[in-house]
Scaffold this active site. Sequence first.
Site, PDB file in Angstrom:
ATOM      1  N   ASP A   6      -5.595   2.846  -0.763  1.00  0.00           N
ATOM      2  CA  ASP A   6      -6.183   3.645   0.309  1.00  0.00           C
ATOM      3  C   ASP A   6      -6.459   5.027  -0.267  1.00  0.00           C
ATOM      4  O   ASP A   6      -5.533   5.780  -0.586  1.00  0.00           O
ATOM      5  CB  ASP A   6      -5.199   3.697   1.487  1.00  0.00           C
ATOM      6  CG  ASP A   6      -5.785   4.409   2.704  1.00  0.00           C
ATOM      7  OD1 ASP A   6      -6.442   5.447   2.518  1.00  0.00           O
ATOM      8  OD2 ASP A   6      -5.554   3.934   3.831  1.00  0.00           O
ATOM      9  N   GLU A  38       0.827  -1.207   0.000  1.00  0.00           N
ATOM     10  CA  GLU A  38       0.000   0.000   0.000  1.00  0.00           C
ATOM     11  C   GLU A  38       0.865   1.263   0.000  1.00  0.00           C
ATOM     12  O   GLU A  38       1.638   1.470   0.942  1.00  0.00           O
ATOM     13  CB  GLU A  38      -0.867   0.006   1.268  1.00  0.00           C
ATOM     14  CG  GLU A  38      -1.699   1.265   1.448  1.00  0.00           C
ATOM     15  CD  GLU A  38      -2.277   1.396   2.859  1.00  0.00           C
ATOM     16  OE1 GLU A  38      -1.578   1.063   3.833  1.00  0.00           O
ATOM     17  OE2 GLU A  38      -3.407   1.847   2.983  1.00  0.00           O
ATOM     18  N   GLN A  87      -9.263   0.937   1.019  1.00  0.00           N
ATOM     19  CA  GLN A  87      -9.567   1.558   2.314  1.00  0.00           C
ATOM     20  C   GLN A  87     -10.004   2.996   2.063  1.00  0.00           C
ATOM     21  O   GLN A  87      -9.532   3.639   1.113  1.00  0.00           O
ATOM     22  CB  GLN A  87      -8.339   1.509   3.227  1.00  0.00           C
ATOM     23  CG  GLN A  87      -7.968   0.085   3.626  1.00  0.00           C
ATOM     24  CD  GLN A  87      -6.652   0.005   4.374  1.00  0.00           C
ATOM     25  OE1 GLN A  87      -5.723   0.755   4.079  1.00  0.00           O
ATOM     26  NE2 GLN A  87      -6.554  -0.905   5.329  1.00  0.00           N
ATOM     27  N   GLU A 129     -11.296   2.937   7.250  1.00  0.00           N
ATOM     28  CA  GLU A 129     -10.088   3.050   8.077  1.00  0.00           C
ATOM     29  C   GLU A 129      -9.908   4.532   8.418  1.00  0.00           C
ATOM     30  O   GLU A 129      -9.194   5.259   7.738  1.00  0.00           O
ATOM     31  CB  GLU A 129      -8.859   2.534   7.307  1.00  0.00           C
ATOM     32  CG  GLU A 129      -7.618   2.438   8.190  1.00  0.00           C
ATOM     33  CD  GLU A 129      -6.340   2.130   7.400  1.00  0.00           C
ATOM     34  OE1 GLU A 129      -6.143   2.654   6.290  1.00  0.00           O
ATOM     35  OE2 GLU A 129      -5.518   1.362   7.931  1.00  0.00           O
TER      36      GLU A 129
END
Length: 249
Positions: free
Chosen positions: A172, A137, A198, A234
């Site tokens: 993310d 990530e 996320q 998140e």
Amino acid sequence: MPKFCANLTWLFGELPYMDRFRAAREAGFEGVEVLFPYDCPTQDMRDQLVLNGLSFVLMNCPLPNATGGPQGFAAVPGGEERFRRDFDRTLRFAQVLKPLHIHIMAGVAEGPEAEATFVRNLRWAAARAPRQGLTIEPINRIDMPGYFLADYETAARVLDAVASPNLALQFDAYHAHRITGDAAAAWGAHGHRARHVQVAGFPGRHEPAGGAIDYPAFFARLAADGYDGWISGEYAPATTTVDGLGWIR
Ligand SMILES: O=C(O)C(=O)[C@@H](O)CO
Ligand SMILES: [Mg+2]
């Protein structure tokens, strides 16, 4: 219908850790992720997952560094032995917890030697656990200074170099927006590599609603692109977790 999961490291922090599983289920989640599920009895956590009918979507490697040192060694030249030891320890937890994905953290490093180290370590890990989903990530360096994997072009090069079917991108949207200035465009360029997503609002990292990222449009784009993985909340709830869950509707 998107599959939303709750990151129990960030959400339901009002409750003791073991109570967060039931709270997530009662709030309507069918999956959860926990970044570092290492300091609770593993079987108790497994029981909570089963009891509440929850999929366990993701956990991080390595274990947190209790001495306050760097988190992650996968891209750190000279850290290979440490990386392998940590990865094997994570796999032992994973045998019980059965996460869909393990997010392998790159650690603090820079330069071509770090990239080559990252590729070598990821190849090793992907071969070591061929049936285990693995992710990497990009994380912005304002939040995590010096973190090696801090842009999508590097992630793409590394994924292509490792070329393993069980290694993919963790996208993310909060980090994507901070890194590129446009999470939707970053998804357009790199979303085809993603197996886990996320979300959090930008810039405050609260609920994914009302900030600089147009989440209704982003979720519609994911659906239009045929993304069928989990989308994890998140973020740090602005008030209480439950009061902030309107974004899912
Ligand atoms: O910081 C993030 O974003 C993450 O997803 C974590 O896995 C890093 O600990
Ligand atoms: Mg993240």
